[in-house]
Design an enzyme around this catalytic site. Structure first.
Site, PDB file in Angstrom:
ATOM      1  N   THR A 164     133.118  -2.488  68.895  1.00 11.22           N
ATOM      2  CA  THR A 164     134.271  -1.907  68.196  1.00 11.22           C
ATOM      3  C   THR A 164     135.569  -2.618  68.582  1.00 11.22           C
ATOM      4  OG1 THR A 164     133.145   0.231  68.233  1.00 11.22           O
ATOM      5  CG2 THR A 164     135.503   0.264  67.753  1.00 11.22           C
ATOM      6  N   ASN A 187     139.669  -4.226  62.867  1.00  7.61           N
ATOM      7  CA  ASN A 187     138.500  -4.947  63.382  1.00  7.61           C
ATOM      8  C   ASN A 187     137.525  -5.371  62.280  1.00  7.61           C
ATOM      9  OD1 ASN A 187     137.515  -2.427  62.845  1.00  7.61           O
ATOM     10  ND2 ASN A 187     136.882  -1.964  64.942  1.00  7.61           N
ATOM     11  N   GLU A 222     126.977   7.996  54.327  1.00  3.14           N
ATOM     12  CA  GLU A 222     128.021   7.018  53.995  1.00  3.14           C
ATOM     13  C   GLU A 222     127.669   6.230  52.735  1.00  3.14           C
ATOM     14  OE1 GLU A 222     129.892   6.325  58.452  1.00  3.14           O
ATOM     15  OE2 GLU A 222     128.740   4.707  57.537  1.00  3.14           O
TER      16      GLU A 222
HETATM   17  P1  GDP Z   1     132.792   1.618  64.867  1.00  6.24           P
HETATM   18  O1  GDP Z   1     131.588   2.407  64.423  1.00  6.24           O
HETATM   19  O2  GDP Z   1     132.458   0.455  65.769  1.00  6.24           O
HETATM   20  O3  GDP Z   1     133.685   1.193  63.716  1.00  6.24           O
HETATM   21  O4  GDP Z   1     133.681   2.595  65.777  1.00  6.24           O
HETATM   22  P2  GDP Z   1     134.019   4.149  65.654  1.00  6.24           P
HETATM   23  O5  GDP Z   1     133.260   4.817  64.552  1.00  6.24           O
HETATM   24  O6  GDP Z   1     133.936   4.729  67.025  1.00  6.24           O
HETATM   25  O7  GDP Z   1     135.566   4.152  65.256  1.00  6.24           O
HETATM   26  C1  GDP Z   1     135.982   3.952  63.919  1.00  6.24           C
HETATM   27  C2  GDP Z   1     137.156   3.022  63.923  1.00  6.24           C
HETATM   28  O8  GDP Z   1     138.257   3.651  64.564  1.00  6.24           O
HETATM   29  C3  GDP Z   1     136.936   1.724  64.706  1.00  6.24           C
HETATM   30  O9  GDP Z   1     136.292   0.720  63.968  1.00  6.24           O
HETATM   31  C4  GDP Z   1     138.344   1.339  65.071  1.00  6.24           C
HETATM   32  O10 GDP Z   1     138.978   0.673  63.969  1.00  6.24           O
HETATM   33  C5  GDP Z   1     139.003   2.685  65.292  1.00  6.24           C
HETATM   34  N1  GDP Z   1     138.959   3.037  66.729  1.00  6.24           N
HETATM   35  C6  GDP Z   1     137.911   3.488  67.437  1.00  6.24           C
HETATM   36  N2  GDP Z   1     138.239   3.680  68.726  1.00  6.24           N
HETATM   37  C7  GDP Z   1     139.546   3.360  68.815  1.00  6.24           C
HETATM   38  C8  GDP Z   1     140.479   3.366  69.898  1.00  6.24           C
HETATM   39  O11 GDP Z   1     140.174   3.715  71.034  1.00  6.24           O
HETATM   40  N3  GDP Z   1     141.742   2.971  69.588  1.00  6.24           N
HETATM   41  C9  GDP Z   1     142.099   2.589  68.330  1.00  6.24           C
HETATM   42  N4  GDP Z   1     143.363   2.208  68.108  1.00  6.24           N
HETATM   43  N5  GDP Z   1     141.244   2.551  67.301  1.00  6.24           N
HETATM   44  C10 GDP Z   1     139.993   2.939  67.543  1.00  6.24           C
END
Ligand code: GDP
Length: 143
Positions: free
Chosen positions: A93, A114, A128
């Site tokens: 992530t 990202n 989804e």
């Molecule tokens: P993913 O499944 O790898 O996309 O991660 P998650 O589902 O946990 O989080 C969704 C999205 O939220 C991520 O892709 C990031 O863009 C954002 N995100 C997650 N954790 C963080 C964090 O700790 N800080 C910030 N700024 N963004 C986050």
């Protein structure tokens, strides 16, 4: 190993960087097939619903703003272990933790922007995919 389907999104930063083809190439080289695709501009309500699980997190508001800042490319990927394989191709992530050669390591700079989203489990993938695609818009890759 099972043939799975997963939901992938190229986020607004990836679309803006004009790397849709580059990202698709990574999917295809990893043995993932695109079985549905569409570009769309998410509404605020759609982004809030899609990331509803993060509603209480401090990054929820900026995440929603980012996701509606430009068009996204949504696709259904199919292949063996597609859910885990896509997440391997995406990388961690936070791009700072992502392995070299992954999409996030190569194209993203911060956790806020990202480049890609990928479903994280069978149930999530089912929900989804249905969020973006009616069943009739998903094509069997018969050849
Ligand atoms: P993913 O499944 O790898 O996309 O991660 P998650 O589902 O946990 O989080 C969704 C999205 O939220 C991520 O892709 C990031 O863009 C954002 N995100 C997650 N954790 C963080 C964090 O700790 N800080 C910030 N700024 N963004 C986050």
């Amino acid at each position: 190993m099972a043939i799975e389907r997963t939901l992938s999104i190229i986020k607004p930063d990836g679309v803006a960087k004009n790397i849709i083809g580059e990202v698709y190439s990574r999917f295809e080289k990893a043995g993932l097939r695109v079985v549905a695709a569409r570009m769309l501009q998410l509404t605020r309500a759609q982004a809030e619903t899609f990331y509803g699980v993060h509603r209480e997190r401090p990054f929820f508001r900026p995440l929603v703003e980012f996701m509606i800042s430009g068009p996204v490319m949504a696709q259904v990927l199919e292949g063996e272990d597609a859910i885990a394989r896509n997440r391997e191709v995406m990388g961690a992530t936070n791009p700072k933790d992502a392995k070299p050669g992954t999409i996030r390591a190569d194209f993203a700079k911060t956790v806020d922007e990202n480049v890609v989203h990928g479903s994280d489990g069978v149930e999530t993938a089912r929900n989804e995919i249905a969020f973006f695609f009616p069943q009739t818009d998903i094509c069997a890759r018969s050849r």
